[in-house]
Write a protein that holds these residues in place. Structure first.
Motif, PDB file in Angstrom:
ATOM      1  N   GLN A 561     -15.705 -50.976  10.511  1.00 45.76           N
ATOM      2  CA  GLN A 561     -16.225 -49.637  10.852  1.00 45.76           C
ATOM      3  C   GLN A 561     -15.547 -48.540  10.052  1.00 45.76           C
ATOM      4  OE1 GLN A 561     -15.737 -49.196  15.132  1.00 45.76           O
ATOM      5  NE2 GLN A 561     -17.961 -48.979  15.275  1.00 45.76           N
ATOM      6  N   GLN A 562     -14.259 -48.690   9.850  1.00 47.89           N
ATOM      7  CA  GLN A 562     -13.488 -47.659   9.140  1.00 47.89           C
ATOM      8  C   GLN A 562     -12.749 -48.336   8.002  1.00 47.89           C
ATOM      9  OE1 GLN A 562     -10.865 -45.614  11.952  1.00 47.89           O
ATOM     10  NE2 GLN A 562     -12.102 -46.341  13.632  1.00 47.89           N
ATOM     11  N   PRO A 563     -13.434 -48.622   6.906  1.00 48.57           N
ATOM     12  CA  PRO A 563     -12.826 -49.426   5.837  1.00 48.57           C
ATOM     13  C   PRO A 563     -11.566 -48.765   5.286  1.00 48.57           C
ATOM     14  CG  PRO A 563     -15.146 -48.952   5.375  1.00 48.57           C
ATOM     15  CD  PRO A 563     -14.764 -48.129   6.554  1.00 48.57           C
ATOM     16  N   ARG A 564     -10.661 -49.611   4.821  1.00 49.00           N
ATOM     17  CA  ARG A 564      -9.412 -49.093   4.261  1.00 49.00           C
ATOM     18  C   ARG A 564      -9.529 -48.961   2.745  1.00 49.00           C
ATOM     19  NH1 ARG A 564      -4.552 -52.633   6.714  1.00 49.00           N
ATOM     20  NH2 ARG A 564      -5.614 -53.606   8.464  1.00 49.00           N
ATOM     21  N   ASN A 565      -8.786 -48.020   2.211  1.00 50.60           N
ATOM     22  CA  ASN A 565      -8.729 -47.864   0.765  1.00 50.60           C
ATOM     23  C   ASN A 565      -7.436 -47.133   0.455  1.00 50.60           C
ATOM     24  OD1 ASN A 565      -9.309 -47.547  -1.959  1.00 50.60           O
ATOM     25  ND2 ASN A 565     -10.397 -45.618  -1.607  1.00 50.60           N
ATOM     26  N   PHE A 566      -6.548 -47.786  -0.285  1.00 51.59           N
ATOM     27  CA  PHE A 566      -5.282 -47.132  -0.626  1.00 51.59           C
ATOM     28  C   PHE A 566      -5.427 -46.437  -1.969  1.00 51.59           C
ATOM     29  CE2 PHE A 566      -0.991 -46.480  -2.005  1.00 51.59           C
ATOM     30  CZ  PHE A 566      -0.321 -46.160  -0.838  1.00 51.59           C
ATOM     31  N   VAL A 567      -5.392 -45.103  -1.947  1.00 52.86           N
ATOM     32  CA  VAL A 567      -5.589 -44.336  -3.183  1.00 52.86           C
ATOM     33  C   VAL A 567      -4.242 -44.181  -3.899  1.00 52.86           C
ATOM     34  CG1 VAL A 567      -6.431 -42.180  -4.172  1.00 52.86           C
ATOM     35  CG2 VAL A 567      -7.511 -43.106  -2.109  1.00 52.86           C
ATOM     36  N   GLU A 568      -4.146 -44.799  -5.098  1.00 50.37           N
ATOM     37  CA  GLU A 568      -2.911 -44.743  -5.892  1.00 50.37           C
ATOM     38  C   GLU A 568      -2.935 -43.513  -6.805  1.00 50.37           C
ATOM     39  OE1 GLU A 568      -0.344 -47.081  -6.472  1.00 50.37           O
ATOM     40  OE2 GLU A 568      -1.080 -48.850  -5.417  1.00 50.37           O
TER      41      GLU A 568
END
Lengths: 594, 409
Positions: A561-568
């Motif tokens: 539902q709330q996908p993760r994404n680590f912004v570098e």
């Protein structure tokens, strides 16, 4: 004559003026700074109030050690895109710094034994370093304040940030003063000692050294080695002069457990700084919530535990298709001390706890108070909790030396292998590790390279295992520039197919995972006495699902539902609340948040 | 006209009610620590807050113009007053300082306030004969109002989180809720409104959640910089000040019976149930609180036009997050009228009691706070509504019923 006398008295009264400030009275029932900071005892009383700033940690919220968390975590919200300068909290604990600086500003008038006075100044500077390093970890550059700010100190109130390099140098100055002046013996291990100061110094130096080495975007690589050397020196000093030892009575895993689930850590020679809990004093902790309250641990953490023979679990065939009971077989004894194993009971004679799939199945048991007499419920548990322990010092020493390339097998035997031997695991061999770096770990940390690659990967593994759930994991991922691991979906246990499974290790099925209520085909073959006792879970619950729809690893609805994404590299820092940059135009957001 | 009086007055007073004796000396608090150090829990002394060494009392000046009139042989009396009050050098925390200051901003003579108001009283009294028996009656109606504005305060950025020049006291800023997300499509096509979310839901919105309006049509729902000049989709939607306090007093007597009715109330007031006000929000504030009666009307696919959105814990827990953002949907009309007193009496005819040597014997029935008319959705005493999470948790006014006998001799 009578009148003359009266007149003289009157005249006398008229001219006899009050002393200057006669009407200026200070309150008799409150303490003012004029009455205080006069003696070392005053300094002690004041520093007593600082200790709330550094207490024990007994969970890894939030990091890749967590499967799913139903509470609210800033880092969790960050990687799911919820944090902006308009919504973020923080930047609101400057009162901590003010109270420290208030003391440091007033110790000039303290009279007494200079050694004792410097001991307490050292304690204040220890806490200032701790405060500021937390700020540096969160924001990178921050404004440095060495004094209490007045309402009209415009140049201080509205100043720009100081660079990370400047702030960290000031932090190291504070820590070096603290380590040199806090006495080793004036206090006991519920208070700060010289050794605790050295440990914080070593911890921060390692963090800063590795951060500068791996985060090339901040351009401070050339100074990394200096910090790593400070970490080596400080940790070496504790190891050689502190008189601490790894707690080991030959009871292997039980010795490890005693550090997190007993009430006599004051006498434990591994513990350098401690949070004492005590029924008589009414001081307790809330550690019982680690087990099945709002989170569980991840399959990713479980995978990193070695096999009992020292080989990686992830090198065994079909390691990712083993059932809950199978994964606990022949593993590092610290695994069932961290993740609740099949057959676990909360008290002798109780029926084993049955896991549920909602959090993935790998429930945290490290820090769970085992003794029912010490476990009273919500903030009523009386286990002691380590804040600093020697194991971390050894891990700092090994990691810093490996990063510097100066590590030897003898160093490993003095550090990592002491931790391995305590729990009955085979030694770590430098030659073996470097000869054949674990590809599973290598893919996790692609930035690790060079001659010590294999060893460094094993040291990172050891650190994750030994210090699991002690609050280090997020900082480690950040300093290693491994934020991508926070962007991955986490997993729970493996479910080969819809149906019933044994999760208590007695061979009899305990839980069933089914598509929906009534869809009982997968369990109809079971004898009625087993089937009737099953605790049934349905995929219609939505809080979890299976990787391949009807089989595979448990995954979590929250990640879908709330996908993760680590912004570098943006997410290595938090933004400053919008109102603050509005109030002070010179205050700028960290890189990526402008 | 029987009477005409014009009044004008000016007065100036110091107000030191808000100054404590040692407010200019920073004092250090102390207490026993909540952890074990050494062998027990020692005492600690803490840093003092910031104080100002330069402040004085507040100065209040009032200009009042009034007129008293009487008509119809004094049967109708009219009093009217109009006043302007200047509260200068208000002793309040000064301008918002950057958080690095590290403690509360000290109180100083930081602001000026201007209040304009009026008060009116109409009274009618008469007597006569009804069915051959004398009767009398009195009617009194009072009504008043006042509004206040900040005329001086140092807030150059005009942050909404503090006073600013031109601010009316009590004004409520909030957002507009236009409905609930009825389905995934509805959710997908709505502008990004995460700035209105709550950390407890990861600043995310789901089907059944409130839909905030993009009032400034910039394609995103947010609060701008939370300043007067850049307030995003926030707007001024009400005022929490109590306006038009009124009283109605009716009394009369006939044939030994006497009756008094006294009503009292507030003509206009907005009340937004504060974040974490569990009496109103119930489980929307915290999941472990009691489910309130009004909670039962919540959104579900079967109940798409419910009063409350889909049940989600903590969405009304924090100020200015999700349901903690004031909005007209949940704004309560806190105007009310209370039956403050009703008394019915009967005095025995004097002829009967003379023999008993009494001057008067009177029986009466009386009720205090007999009932209220209020539109607040939750049964809280409308007279003691406050702000914050426990607003309305005051001890309510009691309903009192009495039966009495007066004997005069």
């Amino acid at each position: 004559m009578k009148y003359a006398l009266r007149f003289c008295i009157l005249l006398g009264m008229f001219f006899a003026s009050c002393e200057k400030d006669f009407l200026q009275r200070t309150p008799q029932t409150s303490i003012t700074k004029e009455d205080f900071f006069n003696t070392p005892a005053d300094l002690q009383t004041y520093t007593n109030g600082f200790y709330s700033q550094l207490r024990s940690k007994w969970e890894d919220l939030y990091s890749d050690n967590i499967s799913v968390y139903t509470g609210s975590s800033e880092v969790d919200n960050l990687v799911r895109g919820g944090i902006t300068p308009a919504t973020v909290g923080g930047w609101n604990n400057w009162g901590t710094l003010r109270s420290i600086n208030f003391m440091l500003q007033n110790t000039g008038k303290t009279t007494g034994d200079p050694v004792t006075i410097n001991h307490y100044i050292g304690i204040a500077r220890f806490f200032r370093a701790n405060f500021y390093y937390n700020m540096v970890k969160r924001y990178g550059d921050v404004p440095w304040y060495g004094s209490v700010i007045g309402t009209s100190d415009e140049d201080l109130l509205y100043k720009a940030k100081d660079s990370r390099a400047v702030v960290v140098d000031s932090i190291m100055n504070d820590l070096e003063f603290a380590a040199a002046n806090i006495l080793p013996s004036l206090t006991n291990n519920t208070q700060l000692t010289k050794w605790a100061a050295l440990q914080l110094l070593a911890r921060i130096a390692l963090h800063e050294g590795t951060y500068r080495k791996y985060h090339d975007e901040i351009g401070l690589e050339s100074s990394a080695a200096g910090f790593l050397q400070k970490a080596v020196n400080a940790s070496q000093k504790i190891m050689e002069e502190g008189g601490f030892t790894i707690y080991s009575t030959g009871a292997n895993a039980l010795d490890y457990r005693a550090l997190f689930s007993s009430n006599n850590l004051s006498a434990n020679k591994e513990v350098i700084y401690l949070e004492k809990n005590n029924k008589e004093e009414g001081i307790a902790n809330n550690t019982h919530v680690v087990l099945d309250w709002q989170w569980a641990l991840s399959a990713d953490l479980m995978n990193d535990y070695l096999m009992r023979d020292g080989t990686p679990f992830t090198s065994t065939a079909d390691y990712d298709k083993k059932t809950f009971v199978q994964v606990f077989q022949n593993r590092d004894p610290r695994l069932p001390e961290t993740i609740m194993p099949p057959g676990f009971t909360t008290a002798p004679g109780n029926t084993p706890l049955v896991i549920k799939p909602n959090f993935g199945g790998y429930m945290q048991v490290k820090f769970y108070p085992r003794d029912p007499a010490l476990r009273g419920g919500w903030v009523l548990n009386y286990t002691d909790l380590p804040i600093f322990r020697l194991a971390e010092v050894l891990l700092i020493n090994a990691e810093a030396k490996t990063e510097l390339g100066t590590i030897t097998q003898a160093d490993l035997d003095q550090t990592i292998n002491k931790l391995r031997r305590r729990v009955g695991m085979p030694d770590l061999s430098m030659a073996v590790a470097n000869g054949n770096p674990d590809p599973y770990q290598a893919q996790k940390y692609p930035l690790v390279a060079g001659a010590q690659k294999g060893l460094l990967l094993e040291i990172r593994r050891e650190r994750r295992i030994e210090l699991a759930c002690e609050g280090f994991r997020l900082d480690d991922l950040y300093r290693w520039k491994a934020g991508q691991l926070l962007g991955k979906h986490s997993k729970g246990m493996y479910i080969p197919a819809l149906g019933a499974y044994d999760v208590t290790g007695d061979g009899e099925e305990d839980i069933a995972i089914l598509e929906q209520q009534g869809a009982e085909d997968p369990i109809n073959h079971l004898p009625p006495n087993v089937k009737n006792k099953l605790i049934k879970f349905y995929l219609t619950d939505q809080s979890y699902y299976l990787e391949n729809e009807n089989s595979g690893a448990l995954l979590f609805g929250k990640d879908r539902q709330q996908p993760r994404n680590f912004v570098e590299p943006k997410y290595y820092h938090f933004p400053i609340p919008q109102e603050q940059t509005l109030l002070n135009k010179n205050l700028t957001q960290p890189a990526g948040w402008q | 006209m029987d009477h005409l009086k014009l009044r004008a007055s000016y007065g100036s007073l110091g107000n030191q009610a808000s100054v404590s004796e040692y407010a200019y000396i920073p004092t250090m608090s102390n207490g026993q620590v909540s952890y074990i150090l050494g062998s027990g829990r020692p005492m600690a002394v803490y840093a003092p807050g910031a104080v100002s060494d330069n402040f004085s009392w507040e100065k209040i000046s009032t200009v009042n113009l009034g007129v008293d009139l009487a008509f119809f042989r004094n049967r109708l009396q009219v009093n009217f007053d109009k006043y302007t009050r200047y509260t200068n050098d208000m002793l309040i925390p000064g301008k918002t300082l950057p958080a690095v200051f590290g403690t509360g901003v000290p109180r100083e003579n930081s602001g000026d306030l201007k209040t304009k108001g009026w008060e009116m009283r109409l009274a009618w009294r008469d007597n006569g004969l009804l069915a051959g028996t004398p009767f009398f009656y009195n009617l009194t109606f009072t009504l008043a109002d006042n509004r206040s504005w900040i005329t001086r305060f140092d807030n150059p950025a005009k942050l909404l989180s503090n006073y600013y020049v031109g601010q009316e006291i009590g004004e409520i800023w909030g957002a507009e809720i236009t409905g609930f997300f009825q389905n995934e499509e509805d959710l997908a096509k709505h502008p990004d409104q995460r700035a209105m979310g709550t950390d407890d839901q990861g600043y995310q919105f789901f089907v059944g959640d409130p839909k905030f309006a993009d009032r400034n049509k910039d394609g995103v729902v947010d609060m701008g910089a939370k300043t007067v000049d850049n307030h995003g989709d926030l707007y001024k939607l009400g005022n929490s000040s109590a306006r038009y306090p009124f009283g109605i007093d009716l009394s009369g007597g006939w044939k030994g019976f006497d009756l008094r009715l006294f009503f009292q109330g507030i003509g206009k007031r907005d009340w937004y149930p504060g974040a974490s006000n569990v009496y109103f929000w119930g489980i929307f504030a915290q999941p472990w609180t009691n489910v309130t009666k009004q909670n039962m009307d919540y959104w579900s696919p079967e109940n798409p036009h419910a009063y409350f959105p889909a049940v989600r814990a903590y969405t009304a827990e924090d100020n200015m997050e999700q349901l903690g953002i004031p909005n007209k949907r949940y704004m309560q009309n806190a105007a009310y009228m209370r039956m403050k007193n009703i008394t019915l009496g009967y005095s025995l005819p004097t002829a009967w009691i003379k023999r008993l040597k009494f001057n008067k014997i009177r029986f009466y029935l009386s009720a205090e706070n007999a009932f209220e008319l209020s539109k607040v959705k939750v049964k809280l005493d409308p007279e003691s509504l406050g702000s914050g999470s426990r607003a309305g948790a005051a001890y309510p006014f009691q309903r009192t019923y009495s039966i009495g006998l007066n004997l005069n001799y």
